[in-house]
Design an enzyme around this catalytic site. Structure first.
Site: not given
Length: 434
Positions: A311, A369
């Site tokens: 991330h 995600d």
């Protein structure tokens, strides 16, 4: 909001034989801030920060992120605890008003939101003006922007009552609008919301029910959807939130501001990450091809990236991923993955990556995600609906940030500067002499 401007420390900027003192502020959490508001007026220079990654654009008491430690707090409460013990509408109240509600207050808030879920009947005609193959996000940008034409009794940003009504309407109606955009895109009739269902259950029913038969929402899927909403409710000053703030700084009505946020979220670098992850899993195809793609991910000369891992903000484990993984396991246990090659790839890829020292050393853990894409695919949502679902969840964050900004006495219209690299002034040359 705590007062962060009580510090007397200063930072010194020196250039061309001159020195300038810049005030410093200490937040309640996070790094100290150098205040450069008066830098241009006093020193005649301004800073250059593409992407604003080293610039604080506002004061906010909503959300705090510590990417190095993997911490995400809403009003001081850990996202882990909120996702495990709370539910989406309670988190909405927390973000909007700053404190967790007591039972009576929460019941009243849920009653209000639930009874705002229907949209103006004439808006149905607005949907029918779009092509059937329109992307649901394109439809949502248009419909949400058009809400100011249907709900013009809540567009005065200087009226606190109208701001409150607009906030409730946006949070309540966004699931209905997203579900209608989906139904329209697949040629099915719109499904009206029901007041006896939860926020998440209502959304699932509006997406998947048909008039020919009753649709009963499975509690496991309802809980998973509620967690997806909760885990995406707000994420500090990201691109879409900054877009909402910039739009609102001009005094635009709330519906226009949120429509701007939806448009920004539509970008694949922002709201489309879980869709990109699922497309990668489909590209891999079968579990036996995973070693090939793992090798490509490790090859510096290969442009392939392992989507859904790591991330930009979190340099440790994404705190939202822990809870989302639990939901993914529950959903997959409920629905089974024996006949779904994409989900078989996802489960095996997760296992391989977590056991591989290369990914552990680089802290490339599965992020939110990765798991949200798995869950939504298992629920049989098409990838085109992934970002609209993100928009539904993030609406409360946008609205809370908008409300906070409007009430800030230091509010100014956004006006970034630039490092100009074009030609200096030059004379116009008539066309016959060029």
């Amino acid at each position: 909001m705590p007062d962060t401007k009580t510090e007397t420390r200063t930072a010194t900027l020196s250039f061309d034989g001159k020195s300038f003192e810049l005030p410093m502020h200490s937040p309640t959490a996070g790094p100290d801030v150098i205040d450069i508001q008066k830098l241009y007026s006093s020193a005649g220079v301004f800073t250059h920060d593409p992407g604003f990654t080293s610039t604080s654009s506002c004061e906010s008491g909503l959300t705090f992120i510590d990417g190095d430690e993997g911490i995400l707090l809403h009003r001081g409460y850990s996202i882990d605890e909120l996702a495990e013990q709370s539910h989406y509408l309670e988190v909405c109240y927390l973000l909007l008003y700053g404190e967790l509600p007591d039972k009576k207050t929460l019941d009243n808030f849920e009653f209000t939101i639930t009874r705002h879920t229907m949209i103006h009947e004439q808006m149905h005609n607005f949907f029918r003006g779009f092509r059937r193959d329109a992307h649901p996000m394109a439809t949502m940008v248009g419909v949400v922007g058009a809400m100011s034409a249907f709900y013009h009794d809540s567009t005065d940003i200087h009226d606190s009552w109208q701001r409150e009504v607009a906030s409730h309407r946006l949070i309540a109606k966004m699931p209905t609008i997203a579900a209608m955009a989906y139904k329209y895109s697949i040629g099915q009739p719109f499904v009206y919301p029901r007041n006896d269902l939860s926020y998440a259950a209502n959304f699932l029913r509006m997406c998947f029910a048909v008039p020919a038969e009753e649709y009963v929402v499975d509690p496991v899927l309802e809980r998973a959807m509620d967690r997806i909403f909760t885990l995406h409710a707000d994420h500090e000053q990201n691109a879409s939130t900054s877009t909402v703030r910039l739009a609102s700084s001009s005094g635009a009505n709330p519906f226009a501001c949120i429509a701007a946020g939806i448009a920004c979220l539509w970008g694949p670098a922002h709201g489309g990450a879980n869709q990109a992850c699922l497309e990668m899993l489909r590209e891999i195809g079968t579990p036996d091809r995973i070693p090939e793609f793992i090798a490509r991910a490790k090859d510096k000369n290969d442009p392939f990236r392992l989507m859904g891992f790591g991330h930009r903000v979190y340099k440790n484990f994404d705190p939202r991923a822990r809870v989302m993984k639990k939901s993914a396991d529950e959903v997959l246990d409920l629905l089974g993955i024996e006949d779904n090659p994409t989900l078989q790839v996802a489960k095996e890829l997760e296992k391989v990556a977590l056991e591989d020292d290369y990914f552990a050393d680089k802290k490339l853990y599965p992020n939110v995600d990765f798991y949200s894409g798995i869950i939504l695919d298992a629920m049989q949502f098409p990838t085109a609906m992934f970002t609209p679902i993100f928009a539904v969840a993030r609406t409360v964050g946008w609205v809370s940030q908008w409300k906070e900004m409007i009430s800030d006495p230091a509010l100014k219209i956004g006006r970034p500067r630039q490092l100009y690299t074009g030609p200096v002034q030059r004379p116009y040359v008539p066309i016959e002499k060029r």
